[in-house]
Design a protein around this motif. Structure first.
Motif, PDB file in Angstrom:
ATOM      1  N   GLU A  63       0.874  -1.184  -0.013  1.00  0.00           N
ATOM      2  CA  GLU A  63       0.009   0.029  -0.244  1.00  0.00           C
ATOM      3  C   GLU A  63       0.897   1.315  -0.093  1.00  0.00           C
ATOM      4  O   GLU A  63       0.639   2.169  -0.712  1.00  0.00           O
ATOM      5  CB  GLU A  63      -0.954   0.004   1.274  1.00  0.00           C
ATOM      6  N   LEU A  64       1.833   1.313   0.869  1.00  0.00           N
ATOM      7  CA  LEU A  64       2.879   2.315   1.009  1.00  0.00           C
ATOM      8  C   LEU A  64       3.516   2.634  -0.480  1.00  0.00           C
ATOM      9  O   LEU A  64       3.587   3.629  -0.982  1.00  0.00           O
ATOM     10  CB  LEU A  64       3.885   2.275   2.134  1.00  0.00           C
ATOM     11  N   PHE A  65       4.003   1.516  -1.129  1.00  0.00           N
ATOM     12  CA  PHE A  65       4.782   1.626  -2.227  1.00  0.00           C
ATOM     13  C   PHE A  65       3.714   1.975  -3.540  1.00  0.00           C
ATOM     14  O   PHE A  65       4.045   2.614  -4.482  1.00  0.00           O
ATOM     15  CB  PHE A  65       5.197   0.285  -2.875  1.00  0.00           C
ATOM     16  N   ARG A  66       2.303   1.765  -3.557  1.00  0.00           N
ATOM     17  CA  ARG A  66       1.496   1.944  -4.432  1.00  0.00           C
ATOM     18  C   ARG A  66       1.179   3.498  -4.297  1.00  0.00           C
ATOM     19  O   ARG A  66       1.137   4.018  -5.284  1.00  0.00           O
ATOM     20  CB  ARG A  66       0.079   1.266  -4.026  1.00  0.00           C
ATOM     21  N   ILE A  67       1.021   4.003  -3.162  1.00  0.00           N
ATOM     22  CA  ILE A  67       0.921   5.618  -2.985  1.00  0.00           C
ATOM     23  C   ILE A  67       2.262   6.369  -3.431  1.00  0.00           C
ATOM     24  O   ILE A  67       1.984   7.084  -4.442  1.00  0.00           O
ATOM     25  CB  ILE A  67       0.500   5.864  -1.468  1.00  0.00           C
ATOM     26  N   MET A  68       3.169   5.657  -3.313  1.00  0.00           N
ATOM     27  CA  MET A  68       4.591   6.364  -3.575  1.00  0.00           C
ATOM     28  C   MET A  68       4.636   6.230  -5.148  1.00  0.00           C
ATOM     29  O   MET A  68       4.908   7.101  -5.872  1.00  0.00           O
ATOM     30  CB  MET A  68       5.736   5.731  -2.991  1.00  0.00           C
ATOM     31  N   ILE A  69       4.463   5.082  -5.727  1.00  0.00           N
ATOM     32  CA  ILE A  69       4.481   4.796  -7.123  1.00  0.00           C
ATOM     33  C   ILE A  69       3.594   5.572  -7.804  1.00  0.00           C
ATOM     34  O   ILE A  69       4.009   6.253  -8.820  1.00  0.00           O
ATOM     35  CB  ILE A  69       4.496   3.533  -7.449  1.00  0.00           C
ATOM     36  N   ASP A  70       2.498   5.824  -7.542  1.00  0.00           N
ATOM     37  CA  ASP A  70       1.161   6.625  -8.178  1.00  0.00           C
ATOM     38  C   ASP A  70       1.687   8.113  -8.132  1.00  0.00           C
ATOM     39  O   ASP A  70       1.483   8.763  -9.139  1.00  0.00           O
ATOM     40  CB  ASP A  70      -0.105   6.454  -7.197  1.00  0.00           C
ATOM     41  N   GLU A  71       2.154   8.489  -6.804  1.00  0.00           N
ATOM     42  CA  GLU A  71       2.925   9.929  -7.072  1.00  0.00           C
ATOM     43  C   GLU A  71       3.912  10.218  -8.014  1.00  0.00           C
ATOM     44  O   GLU A  71       4.020  11.225  -8.790  1.00  0.00           O
ATOM     45  CB  GLU A  71       2.847  10.254  -5.654  1.00  0.00           C
ATOM     46  N   MET A  72       4.791   9.336  -8.037  1.00  0.00           N
ATOM     47  CA  MET A  72       5.945   9.405  -8.817  1.00  0.00           C
ATOM     48  C   MET A  72       5.710   9.308 -10.212  1.00  0.00           C
ATOM     49  O   MET A  72       6.336   9.993 -11.071  1.00  0.00           O
ATOM     50  CB  MET A  72       7.039   8.385  -8.283  1.00  0.00           C
ATOM     51  N   VAL A  73       4.623   8.473 -10.525  1.00  0.00           N
ATOM     52  CA  VAL A  73       4.466   8.080 -12.162  1.00  0.00           C
ATOM     53  C   VAL A  73       3.707   9.675 -12.369  1.00  0.00           C
ATOM     54  O   VAL A  73       4.144  10.116 -13.481  1.00  0.00           O
ATOM     55  CB  VAL A  73       3.429   7.007 -12.204  1.00  0.00           C
ATOM     56  N   GLU A  74       2.821  10.285 -11.536  1.00  0.00           N
ATOM     57  CA  GLU A  74       2.416  11.394 -12.081  1.00  0.00           C
ATOM     58  C   GLU A  74       3.669  12.581 -12.260  1.00  0.00           C
ATOM     59  O   GLU A  74       3.562  13.318 -13.375  1.00  0.00           O
ATOM     60  CB  GLU A  74       1.487  11.930 -10.991  1.00  0.00           C
ATOM     61  N   THR A  75       4.436  12.641 -11.532  1.00  0.00           N
ATOM     62  CA  THR A  75       5.774  13.413 -11.652  1.00  0.00           C
ATOM     63  C   THR A  75       6.457  13.183 -12.902  1.00  0.00           C
ATOM     64  O   THR A  75       6.767  14.034 -13.586  1.00  0.00           O
ATOM     65  CB  THR A  75       6.792  13.181 -10.287  1.00  0.00           C
ATOM     66  N   GLU A  76       6.732  11.851 -13.000  1.00  0.00           N
ATOM     67  CA  GLU A  76       7.401  11.450 -14.177  1.00  0.00           C
ATOM     68  C   GLU A  76       6.557  11.815 -15.589  1.00  0.00           C
ATOM     69  O   GLU A  76       7.197  12.110 -16.510  1.00  0.00           O
ATOM     70  CB  GLU A  76       7.886   9.900 -14.184  1.00  0.00           C
ATOM     71  N   ILE A  77       5.203  11.612 -15.487  1.00  0.00           N
ATOM     72  CA  ILE A  77       4.575  12.313 -16.579  1.00  0.00           C
ATOM     73  C   ILE A  77       4.686  13.616 -16.994  1.00  0.00           C
ATOM     74  O   ILE A  77       4.798  14.139 -18.209  1.00  0.00           O
ATOM     75  CB  ILE A  77       2.993  11.617 -16.297  1.00  0.00           C
ATOM     76  N   SER A  78       4.815  14.497 -15.831  1.00  0.00           N
ATOM     77  CA  SER A  78       4.849  15.743 -15.845  1.00  0.00           C
ATOM     78  C   SER A  78       6.478  16.025 -16.621  1.00  0.00           C
ATOM     79  O   SER A  78       6.422  17.017 -17.435  1.00  0.00           O
ATOM     80  CB  SER A  78       4.724  16.609 -14.437  1.00  0.00           C
ATOM     81  N   GLU A  79       7.335  15.361 -16.204  1.00  0.00           N
ATOM     82  CA  GLU A  79       8.681  15.607 -16.616  1.00  0.00           C
ATOM     83  C   GLU A  79       8.979  15.162 -17.986  1.00  0.00           C
ATOM     84  O   GLU A  79       9.248  15.934 -18.838  1.00  0.00           O
ATOM     85  CB  GLU A  79       9.534  14.552 -15.819  1.00  0.00           C
ATOM     86  N   PHE A  80       8.052  14.341 -18.366  1.00  0.00           N
ATOM     87  CA  PHE A  80       8.208  13.589 -19.827  1.00  0.00           C
ATOM     88  C   PHE A  80       7.323  14.685 -20.695  1.00  0.00           C
ATOM     89  O   PHE A  80       7.837  14.831 -21.674  1.00  0.00           O
ATOM     90  CB  PHE A  80       7.193  12.359 -19.944  1.00  0.00           C
ATOM     91  N   ARG A  81       5.972  15.297 -20.069  1.00  0.00           N
ATOM     92  CA  ARG A  81       5.563  16.189 -21.102  1.00  0.00           C
ATOM     93  C   ARG A  81       6.347  17.542 -21.297  1.00  0.00           C
ATOM     94  O   ARG A  81       6.297  18.205 -22.181  1.00  0.00           O
ATOM     95  CB  ARG A  81       4.347  16.500 -20.306  1.00  0.00           C
ATOM     96  N   ASN A  82       7.082  18.184 -20.320  1.00  0.00           N
ATOM     97  CA  ASN A  82       7.863  19.318 -20.380  1.00  0.00           C
ATOM     98  C   ASN A  82       9.060  18.988 -21.039  1.00  0.00           C
ATOM     99  O   ASN A  82       9.335  19.618 -21.862  1.00  0.00           O
ATOM    100  CB  ASN A  82       8.408  19.428 -18.587  1.00  0.00           C
TER     101      ASN A  82
END
Length: 97
Positions: free
Chosen positions: A74-93
């Motif tokens: 559960e902790l990893f799921r929360i962390m990964i979900d947030e980091m995927v969103e960050t990575e998507i932003s980086e990718f789009r930038n």
């Protein structure tokens, strides 16, 4: 493992561990932000197969350490979900430049 003799010692040790956890999450976040440079699509960023692998690995490690695999995943799921969103932003930038 640290052996504590008072509640205050327990709290001091927990605070030290919490600081280390935040430091490690920060380090992981900074490394994740670099990953976008190596990917060609948002689907690659999401990398469901890689996420499943990480979650299974974390669950296995939790079991080995005799802690709740459900809590760890559960902790990893929360962390990964947030980091995927960050990575998507980086990718789009990166696509802008």
């Amino acid at each position: 493992m640290v052996k504590c003799n008072t509640l205050e010692e327990v709290r001091v040790e927990i605070d030290k561990l919490d600081d280390k956890l935040v430091d490690l999450i920060s380090e992981r976040t900074h490394i994740i932000s670099q990953a976008a440079a190596f990917k060609n699509s948002v689907e690659e960023v999401k990398a469901d197969e890689r996420i499943d692998f990480i979650l299974q690995k974390a669950r296995k490690r939790a079991i080995e350490l005799n802690i709740s695999p459900n809590m760890v995943s559960e902790l990893f799921r929360i962390m990964i979900d947030e980091m995927v969103e960050t990575e998507i932003s980086e990718f789009r930038n990166k696509q802008i430049f």
